[in-house]
Motif scaffolding. Structure first.
Motif: not given
Length: 244
Positions: A89-110
């Motif tokens: 969420l801290f990094l999200a403002p610098g991402l594109y809209d389609h990249e922001k949707k990757l939050v759940l995969p990021f949290v899961f795989f991290a």
């Protein structure tokens, strides 16, 4: 310039506060169950201890502070999904809209990769490493490990492996925003191998086998990261289209 940074600082403070509060709550929850957690942590070393030997506490306060370490480390593991979520969420403002949707995969795989790294350390590295250290010179010395020092080393090792196994996840993120590509990683490979072995020597017991048990998977993960960068870096995709 400072005024422009204020919103980012405020957001960082918010993310840190949520992460710390989650960690504190998880710490107290785990402290209530520190005995079974400590028993679980002791399993790898107890299997290689000499017969009729057991862990000891050298100082009066050692058991209490060990319980605090156990609760903090367990609470940290329990808080990982929230911590990774707040990081995204801290990094999200610098991402594109389609990249922001990757939050759940990021949290899961991290979270998954950290747990895989810690599990590899628990089931493979710790037993091998302590088997070597405890049996070395056992003909003349009886080893009675200090519970405090063991837990400190144990948590350091699991944390190191957990962080190390985040390499593919970090590479994916850096590749998506165009900071690394597969060619950069390939060119850096020989230096990465040296860094990996140096890192392994710092985190593992002083025997070659245990160091290779850490360095081997990390080199393999570096190879996986090269493949990830090749797939997900936008510049790599454009370059391949131009070459065609």
């Amino acid at each position: 310039m400072f005024e422009d940074l204020k919103p980012h600082i405020a957001d960082l403070r918010k993310r840190l506060l949520i992460s710390v509060l989650t960690l504190v709550l998880a710490f107290f929850a785990c402290f209530a169950f520190y005995e079974p957690l400590l028993t679980w942590m002791m399993v790898p070393v107890e299997t290689v201890l000499p017969e009729n030997s057991k862990m000891v506490a050298i100082e009066i306060q050692e058991t209490f502070f060990t319980a605090l370490k156990v609760a903090f480390f367990s609470g940290f593991i329990l808080s990982l999904p929230i911590i990774f979520w707040q990081l995204w969420l801290f990094l999200a403002p610098g991402l594109y809209d389609h990249e922001k949707k990757l939050v759940l995969p990021f949290v899961f795989f991290a979270t998954l990769m950290f747990l895989l790294g810690a599990s590899f350390a628990y089931y493979v590295v710790v037993p091998f490493g302590f088997d070597f250290l405890i049996n070395f010179g056992s003909a003349v010395v009886t080893v009675l490990p200090s519970i405090g020092k063991y837990v400190g080393f144990f948590t350091k090792l699991l944390f190191g492996f957990g962080i190390s196994f985040e390499l593919p996840v970090i590479t994916f993120f850096l590749a998506k925003i165009g900071l690394v590509d597969d060619r950069m990683l390939k060119d850096f490979f020989k230096y990465a191998v040296v860094i990996i072995f140096f890192f392994s020597a710092l985190l593992t017991p002083p025997d070659v086998l245990t160091q290779f048990l850490m360095a081997g998977p990390l080199i393999l993960l570096y190879g996986v990261s090269i493949y990830i960068a090749k797939i997900f870096n936008p510049a790599s995709e454009i370059l391949e289209e131009d070459e065609e």
